[in-house]
Motif scaffolding. Structure first.
Motif, PDB file in Angstrom:
ATOM      1  N   LYS A 184      90.237  60.810  -7.586  1.00 60.63           N
ATOM      2  CA  LYS A 184      89.916  59.667  -6.744  1.00 60.63           C
ATOM      3  C   LYS A 184      91.113  59.305  -5.863  1.00 60.63           C
ATOM      4  CE  LYS A 184      85.705  59.070  -7.756  1.00 60.63           C
ATOM      5  NZ  LYS A 184      84.682  59.238  -6.706  1.00 60.63           N
ATOM      6  N   SER A 185      90.817  58.878  -4.652  1.00 59.43           N
ATOM      7  CA  SER A 185      91.876  58.485  -3.720  1.00 59.43           C
ATOM      8  C   SER A 185      92.434  57.123  -4.095  1.00 59.43           C
ATOM      9  CB  SER A 185      91.328  58.434  -2.292  1.00 59.43           C
ATOM     10  OG  SER A 185      90.411  57.348  -2.159  1.00 59.43           O
ATOM     11  N   SER A 186      93.566  56.801  -3.494  1.00 56.90           N
ATOM     12  CA  SER A 186      94.181  55.497  -3.720  1.00 56.90           C
ATOM     13  C   SER A 186      93.240  54.371  -3.333  1.00 56.90           C
ATOM     14  CB  SER A 186      95.487  55.396  -2.919  1.00 56.90           C
ATOM     15  OG  SER A 186      96.053  54.107  -3.011  1.00 56.90           O
ATOM     16  N   ALA A 187      92.516  54.550  -2.211  1.00 57.09           N
ATOM     17  CA  ALA A 187      91.598  53.506  -1.755  1.00 57.09           C
ATOM     18  C   ALA A 187      90.444  53.318  -2.725  1.00 57.09           C
ATOM     19  CB  ALA A 187      91.064  53.854  -0.369  1.00 57.09           C
ATOM     20  N   GLU A 188      89.944  54.406  -3.316  1.00 55.81           N
ATOM     21  CA  GLU A 188      88.858  54.301  -4.280  1.00 55.81           C
ATOM     22  C   GLU A 188      89.312  53.597  -5.551  1.00 55.81           C
ATOM     23  OE1 GLU A 188      85.974  58.090  -3.588  1.00 55.81           O
ATOM     24  OE2 GLU A 188      88.065  58.559  -4.027  1.00 55.81           O
ATOM     25  N   ILE A 189      90.524  53.893  -5.983  1.00 56.66           N
ATOM     26  CA  ILE A 189      91.058  53.210  -7.170  1.00 56.66           C
ATOM     27  C   ILE A 189      91.301  51.736  -6.857  1.00 56.66           C
ATOM     28  CG2 ILE A 189      93.021  53.098  -8.763  1.00 56.66           C
ATOM     29  CD1 ILE A 189      93.212  56.154  -8.490  1.00 56.66           C
ATOM     30  N   THR A 190      91.716  51.453  -5.639  1.00 64.20           N
ATOM     31  CA  THR A 190      91.867  50.054  -5.228  1.00 64.20           C
ATOM     32  C   THR A 190      90.543  49.315  -5.354  1.00 64.20           C
ATOM     33  OG1 THR A 190      93.671  50.537  -3.682  1.00 64.20           O
ATOM     34  CG2 THR A 190      92.407  48.530  -3.284  1.00 64.20           C
ATOM     35  N   ALA A 191      89.467  49.915  -4.895  1.00 63.25           N
ATOM     36  CA  ALA A 191      88.150  49.283  -5.006  1.00 63.25           C
ATOM     37  C   ALA A 191      87.808  49.001  -6.466  1.00 63.25           C
ATOM     38  CB  ALA A 191      87.090  50.175  -4.367  1.00 63.25           C
ATOM     39  N   LEU A 192      88.106  49.945  -7.350  1.00 65.12           N
ATOM     40  CA  LEU A 192      87.865  49.758  -8.782  1.00 65.12           C
ATOM     41  C   LEU A 192      88.702  48.601  -9.324  1.00 65.12           C
ATOM     42  CD1 LEU A 192      86.809  50.666 -11.590  1.00 65.12           C
ATOM     43  CD2 LEU A 192      88.699  52.336 -11.633  1.00 65.12           C
ATOM     44  N   GLN A 193      89.979  48.568  -8.965  1.00 69.44           N
ATOM     45  CA  GLN A 193      90.860  47.495  -9.434  1.00 69.44           C
ATOM     46  C   GLN A 193      90.385  46.131  -8.951  1.00 69.44           C
ATOM     47  OE1 GLN A 193      94.523  49.224  -7.802  1.00 69.44           O
ATOM     48  NE2 GLN A 193      95.337  49.408  -9.881  1.00 69.44           N
ATOM     49  N   VAL A 194      89.965  46.064  -7.696  1.00 67.07           N
ATOM     50  CA  VAL A 194      89.509  44.780  -7.151  1.00 67.07           C
ATOM     51  C   VAL A 194      88.244  44.309  -7.864  1.00 67.07           C
ATOM     52  CG1 VAL A 194      88.598  43.633  -5.087  1.00 67.07           C
ATOM     53  CG2 VAL A 194      90.579  45.137  -4.900  1.00 67.07           C
ATOM     54  N   PHE A 195      87.319  45.229  -8.129  1.00 66.46           N
ATOM     55  CA  PHE A 195      86.102  44.852  -8.848  1.00 66.46           C
ATOM     56  C   PHE A 195      86.445  44.254 -10.208  1.00 66.46           C
ATOM     57  CE2 PHE A 195      83.120  46.118 -12.208  1.00 66.46           C
ATOM     58  CZ  PHE A 195      82.064  45.283 -11.875  1.00 66.46           C
ATOM     59  N   LEU A 196      87.304  44.915 -10.958  1.00 70.81           N
ATOM     60  CA  LEU A 196      87.672  44.432 -12.289  1.00 70.81           C
ATOM     61  C   LEU A 196      88.380  43.084 -12.205  1.00 70.81           C
ATOM     62  CD1 LEU A 196      88.933  47.847 -13.705  1.00 70.81           C
ATOM     63  CD2 LEU A 196      86.914  46.593 -14.505  1.00 70.81           C
TER      64      LEU A 196
END
Length: 464
Positions: A184-196
């Motif tokens: 996963k890209s940094s941006a995709e992991i960012t989306a995951l972190q923001v959701f949590l």
């Protein structure tokens, strides 16, 4: 299985479904990349409602039966030249079309001149542009605390508090394991972190990187909801984000107050030198903005290469953390092994979780059950070498002023065990990765969120 929520707005006898848009994040980030352009000034917002020859149609093909407020939408043009109303998150609320009758719109199926299924995001996506991944956002340019003496021996659990049988083993079952993240890209992991983060299951600092704090947050979320979250399913995460706050990245304009501070040049290590400062403030606008938006300071710079953060009026990319979690916490578990704080309501439901630094070999955290005695926001700090840990060569009582860079950060939740508390930290990137002086250390924003949900008398149980 996650089910998208659908809301309706009712006016008179008409019920109109709120638009539900597609999930292409290439399209979703189109607004940030300049997919829309402002409409000409003479085509003011009010003109569309005063002109009976036009109407507003949602991406679903429904006619809007209400007028969005001027502060709710902007008038823009998409890449096809159509006039659209866009909300602050970039959602297309409606398209302005000729008023030739609702039936005519339906007969056209609103595809010939309107939006097809692939268009129902925040911008327009050509066929084949969407790959299911998130584009890299960087590609887009634009009362004092006084610690008391620790007793030589801690009272037994039976001496401390009565034990409710339902809490005898709060973690009877292991947390549902989180799936491994792959490619996963940094941006995709960012989306995951923001959701949590928005859900109240904190990943710590949001930095676009996968780590143990993110894994723990996923596991706690799964425990709380009974669902399984696939961190590799970007589409699912974006769908969830759509309904709990919108895009993970947003624009922010630096204000004069942001640039003014107050700031201090640096924070010394020695407590005697700290005590000489009038306030343990942030040291820079980047540090302040990082904390304001739950971000790693270096990640903030990565998203905004070459930006001078000291200039008011500068527009930057920041995390969109959403509103704080709310609720009433009745019981807290401080899990030393997981390095995580788990917050439960009075029905025993897990409602929030935070990565934490809990104790060390030299200054271990207590065992058993204690309770919250008081909560102090923006606290000062009293250092007493006779009862605190030894800091440098300091042998005198020192009074340290409040501030986010103070030893206990911006919140102190005092516990009934003398000298112990749950508090913030001046170093959020180290939470869950280092040890503390026996207390429970959270990021300042997590400690603030928790502090607003607890009250005196809430139990705190330390488990190994």
């Amino acid at each position: 299985m996650y089910r998208a929520r659908k809301t309706t707005r009712k006016t008179g006898s008409i019920v109109t479904s709120a638009p539900r848009f597609g999930l292409s994040l290439v399209a979703a980030l189109g607004l940030l990349a300049g997919e829309f352009a402002p409409a000409h000034a003479q085509e003011g917002y009010g003109d569309y409602w005063s002109d009976r020859d036009v109407m507003l149609v949602t991406p679903e093909g429904d006619i809007l039966d209400y007028m969005p407020g001027r502060d709710e939408v902007q008038v823009m043009r998409d890449r096809r030249g159509r006039t659209v109303l866009v909300d602050p998150w970039g959602n297309i609320v409606a398209t302005v079309v000729p008023n030739d009758g609702y039936g005519a719109v339906r007969r056209r199926q609103y595809d010939a001149g309107g939006y097809s299924e692939r268009d129902r995001g925040y911008g327009y996506s050509e066929p084949g542009e969407f790959t299911g991944t998130v584009p890299d956002y960087r590609d887009v340019q634009p009362a004092p605390v006084e610690r008391e003496e620790l007793p030589n021996s801690l009272p037994s659990l039976s001496e401390e508090a009565a034990y409710d049988p339902q809490y005898e083993n709060p973690l009877k079952q292991p947390m549902p394991p989180a799936a491994a993240v792959k490619g996963k890209s940094s941006a995709e992991i960012t989306a995951l972190q923001v959701f949590l983060d928005r859900e109240g299951f904190s990943p710590g600092v949001i930095d676009g990187r996968m780590g143990s704090n993110v894994t723990k947050a996923i596991e706690a979320w799964q425990q709380a909801t009974g669902e399984t979250l696939d961190p590799n399913n970007t589409e699912d995460i974006l769908e969830r984000l759509r309904f709990n706050g919108g895009l993970p990245i947003t624009n922010y304009t630096i204000t004069a107050a942001d640039a003014a501070g107050p700031y201090v040049a640096s924070i010394p290590e020695d407590y005697a030198h700290k005590a000489m400062l009038p306030h343990l403030s942030f040291t820079s606008t980047t540090e302040m903005l990082g904390e304001k938006f739950h971000m790693d300071e270096n990640y903030l710079r990565e998203l905004n290469p070459g930006v001078d953060f000291t200039i008011p009026g500068t527009t930057i990319k920041v995390i969109n953390p959403g509103a704080n979690k709310t609720g009433k916490v009745a019981r807290i578990i401080a899990d030393k092994g997981r390095k995580q704080v788990l917050a439960y309501d009075d029905a025993g439901n897990l409602i929030a979780a935070y990565p934490a630094s809990i104790g060390s070999a030299d200054t271990p955290s207590p065992s058993g059950t204690v309770s919250v005695e008081r909560i102090a926001f923006d606290p000062g700090y009293t250092y007493n070498p006779k009862i605190n840990f030894q800091q440098g060569a300091n042998d005198k009582i020192l009074q340290l002023q409040p501030g986010p860079n103070g030893p206990v950060g911006t919140v102190w939740i005092a516990l009934s065990r003398p000298t112990y508390g749950i508090h913030g930290t001046p170093e959020p990137s180290k939470i869950g990765k280092t040890q503390s002086h026996g207390c429970i250390r959270l990021t300042n924003w997590d400690a603030t969120e928790l502090g607003k949900m607890v009250s005196p008398g809430v139990t705190v149980e330390f488990v190994d």
